[in-house]
Every structure is written in C-alpha cells, then in structure tokens.
Design a protein around this motif. Structure first.
Motif: not given
Length: 80
Positions: A59-70
């Motif tokens: 819960s403390t790990v910064p995350t981001s959604p998968i982007t189209q570019a990735e």
C-alpha cells in the motif's frame, strides 16, 4: 495453455511490475501468443516476485496505471 494471473488491478510500480499479478509489463503483453515454456518461465518469476512483494507493505508502493505508450513500447520490444 496456462491461465493469466491477471486480477484486473493493472498498476505498475517503479520497476514496471504490476502489483496485482506480479508480472513485468513485458511479460503481460502478448500473453496469449506465448509458448507454454515462456508462460511457465514467467509464472516462475511471478512466484518469486510475489514472495518478495508480500514481504513489503504494497500500500506504500507508488504505482501508476499502464499507459498506452508503455503498452505499445512493450509490444514493440517483444516483436524485435
């Protein structure tokens, strides 16, 4: 065929590993086009990562959604 470990979470950490299924983005793309040997190897890596991640407070790990570019970059890398 080995079933995808996807849990419909799709959030990548700084290492581009999904904190839901523990696959690297490069392992996620083209899942259904991989050989049984490739899938088996990926699932072995997933098991190792899961153990490591479960020892942390995710819960403390910064995350981001998968982007189209990735996604597109990972697909392109897979095809080379």
């Amino acid at each position: 065929m080995i079933e995808s470990p996807c849990v419909a979470c799709c959030k990548l950490d700084e290492h581009k590993v999904c904190v839901g299924c523990y696959r690297h983005i490069n392992e996620i793309v083209d899942w259904n086009r991989r050989s049984e040997a490739e899938l088996t190897a990926i699932m072995q890596q997933v098991a190792l990562r899961k153990t490591t991640y479960e020892q942390q407070d995710i819960s403390t790990v910064p995350t981001s959604p998968i982007t189209q570019a990735e996604w597109q970059a990972a697909k392109q890398a897979r095809r080379q």
